[in-house]
Design an enzyme around this catalytic site. Structure first.
Site, PDB file in Angstrom:
ATOM      1  N   ASP A  91      -2.217  19.359  86.642  1.00 51.37           N
ATOM      2  CA  ASP A  91      -2.658  18.986  85.300  1.00 51.37           C
ATOM      3  C   ASP A  91      -2.849  20.192  84.382  1.00 51.37           C
ATOM      4  O   ASP A  91      -2.505  20.138  83.202  1.00 51.37           O
ATOM      5  CB  ASP A  91      -3.948  18.163  85.359  1.00 51.37           C
ATOM      6  CG  ASP A  91      -5.049  18.854  86.151  1.00 51.37           C
ATOM      7  OD1 ASP A  91      -4.851  19.069  87.355  1.00 51.37           O
ATOM      8  OD2 ASP A  91      -6.096  19.181  85.566  1.00 51.37           O
ATOM      9  N   GLU A 132      -2.426  25.861  91.451  1.00 50.48           N
ATOM     10  CA  GLU A 132      -2.727  24.449  91.657  1.00 50.48           C
ATOM     11  C   GLU A 132      -1.859  23.889  92.767  1.00 50.48           C
ATOM     12  O   GLU A 132      -0.752  24.385  93.015  1.00 50.48           O
ATOM     13  CB  GLU A 132      -2.448  23.640  90.388  1.00 50.48           C
ATOM     14  CG  GLU A 132      -3.376  23.913  89.232  1.00 50.48           C
ATOM     15  CD  GLU A 132      -3.078  23.006  88.048  1.00 50.48           C
ATOM     16  OE1 GLU A 132      -3.963  22.227  87.682  1.00 50.48           O
ATOM     17  OE2 GLU A 132      -1.966  23.081  87.488  1.00 50.48           O
ATOM     18  N   LYS A 166     -19.248  27.658  94.221  1.00 48.61           N
ATOM     19  CA  LYS A 166     -19.943  26.721  93.347  1.00 48.61           C
ATOM     20  C   LYS A 166     -21.442  27.002  93.208  1.00 48.61           C
ATOM     21  O   LYS A 166     -22.047  26.635  92.200  1.00 48.61           O
ATOM     22  CB  LYS A 166     -19.746  25.292  93.855  1.00 48.61           C
ATOM     23  CG  LYS A 166     -18.339  24.735  93.691  1.00 48.61           C
ATOM     24  CD  LYS A 166     -18.051  24.381  92.252  1.00 48.61           C
ATOM     25  CE  LYS A 166     -16.753  23.588  92.117  1.00 48.61           C
ATOM     26  NZ  LYS A 166     -16.494  23.168  90.724  1.00 48.61           N
ATOM     27  N   SER A 215     -16.752  16.130  94.624  1.00 52.48           N
ATOM     28  CA  SER A 215     -16.126  15.768  95.904  1.00 52.48           C
ATOM     29  C   SER A 215     -16.749  16.525  97.062  1.00 52.48           C
ATOM     30  O   SER A 215     -16.478  16.226  98.215  1.00 52.48           O
ATOM     31  CB  SER A 215     -14.620  16.056  95.860  1.00 52.48           C
ATOM     32  OG  SER A 215     -14.394  17.454  95.731  1.00 52.48           O
ATOM     33  N   GLY A 262      -1.283  18.117  91.964  1.00 56.54           N
ATOM     34  CA  GLY A 262      -2.331  18.140  90.948  1.00 56.54           C
ATOM     35  C   GLY A 262      -2.105  19.228  89.925  1.00 56.54           C
ATOM     36  O   GLY A 262      -2.910  20.149  89.794  1.00 56.54           O
ATOM     37  N   SER A 316     -11.830  30.567  97.508  1.00 50.31           N
ATOM     38  CA  SER A 316     -12.961  29.942  96.830  1.00 50.31           C
ATOM     39  C   SER A 316     -13.932  29.193  97.724  1.00 50.31           C
ATOM     40  O   SER A 316     -15.059  28.901  97.307  1.00 50.31           O
ATOM     41  CB  SER A 316     -12.447  29.007  95.725  1.00 50.31           C
ATOM     42  OG  SER A 316     -11.586  28.028  96.272  1.00 50.31           O
TER      43      SER A 316
END
Length: 321
Positions: free
Chosen positions: A212, A206, A56, A81, A210, A306
């Site tokens: 989506d 995923e 990030k 989060s 979750g 990640s």
């Protein structure tokens, strides 16, 4: 042009130049045991060794550093989060400004403490009853802050894509790239960077709770799911981002799902066999390989780990569970 992507390979290259010397160029690991268990040559891009312990920081620094001087002086806001929270807090500190971060009340303690440690002000909310985007937008408007979203911005996506760009530069030819999917910024940037290798497959991963993005790709439009209850807190997205989905629906070759138990096993493997600590969200792509979710199996695979932000108590709890 209507068919033009919002983020280009040149944008990713520009982001790489901007973060050079500020973000770490993270290592790529190889494990013969992993190769044997998967049945392919696997190169692991370790973003758990990135500053703030996750990819990030790449996107956050790329975005915050591009703000006009007057806006930068007023400060920035974000909602997250944990990993984006830390990334924006550190980017703000590096650039001499302040950050206010909206975080869920149940955010992992290690991530919350680290965010505060970088000097950010934290505002909490209930992720199951309140809308973090609305809270963040209202707070930014009230205080005159620049809102830095976790994935819905071209500079964020381009910055995240630099991880895959480095991987490709370091290892050369790959037949597939396997990447965790939360809001979709990392895999969108990675898929753009993968344009360096014609014919490469880009596969997202995923958690089962979750899914989506998988549902959205199958439907051809963004689909919302209930707030996911999964150990992979960084992938607990309810709906893909509009911008990220516009990239991912065109560039991804598919999404596979992994269970929380499979994520735990990947965390255990990374710790015991590769001597590296990986958080649940960071381990999901590795979990997909170990659980043989990638079919057909390519010969040379790049996988992005990640992040590694997890405290020792939670790490032990998950692996004992």
């Amino acid at each position: 042009m209507p068919d033009q992507l919002p983020v280009t390979l040149q944008n990713v290259r520009d982001a790489a130049a901007r973060i050079a010397g500020v973000a770490h160029r993270t290592p790529v690991l190889r494990s013969r045991t992993l190769d044997r268990l998967v049945g392919a040559e696997v190169r692991v891009k370790c973003e758990n060794y990135q500053r703030v312990g996750a990819f990030k920081f790449r996107g956050a620094y790329n975005a915050v550093s591009r703000l006009p001087a007057d806006q930068l002086a007023r400060g920035v806001a974000a909602y997250s989060s944990g990993n984006h929270a830390q990334a924006v807090a550190l980017a703000a500190r590096e650039l001499g400004t302040t950050a206010v971060i909206v975080m869920p009340e149940d955010a992992p303690r290690a991530k919350r403490e680290a965010t505060a440690g970088y000097g950010a002000e934290i505002v909490t909310y209930d992720r199951y009853a309140e809308d973090r985007v609305a809270i963040g937008q209202a707070l930014a408007a009230e205080r005159g802050l620049a809102l830095v979203p976790p994935y819905e911005h071209p500079h964020i996506i381009a910055g995240q894509g630099t991880a895959a760009l480095e991987l490709i530069q370091d290892v050369g030819e790959l037949d597939a790239l396997v990447v965790p999917v939360g809001g979709g910024g990392l895999i969108a940037g990675s898929a753009v960077a993968a344009g360096l290798l014609p014919g490469i497959r880009v596969v997202g991963v995923e958690p089962e709770a979750g899914d989506d993005t998988k549902r959205s790709l199958e439907a051809g439009r963004r689909i919302a799911v209930p707030v996911p209850r999964t150990i992979a807190d960084g992938q607990a997205a309810e709906i893909p981002g509009e911008l990220t989905f516009s990239v991912n629906r065109r560039l991804l070759d598919g999404i596979v799902l992994v269970s929380d138990d499979q994520i735990r096993e990947a965390m255990r493997f990374a710790f015991e066999r590769m001597r590296t600590v990986v958080e649940p969200s960071g381990a999901s792509a590795l979990a997909a390989l170990l659980a043989h979710r990638i079919d057909p199996l390519p010969r040379r695979i790049g996988v992005v780990v990640s992040g590694g932000n997890i405290d020792v108590r939670r790490f032990a709890e998950l692996l004992d569970g």
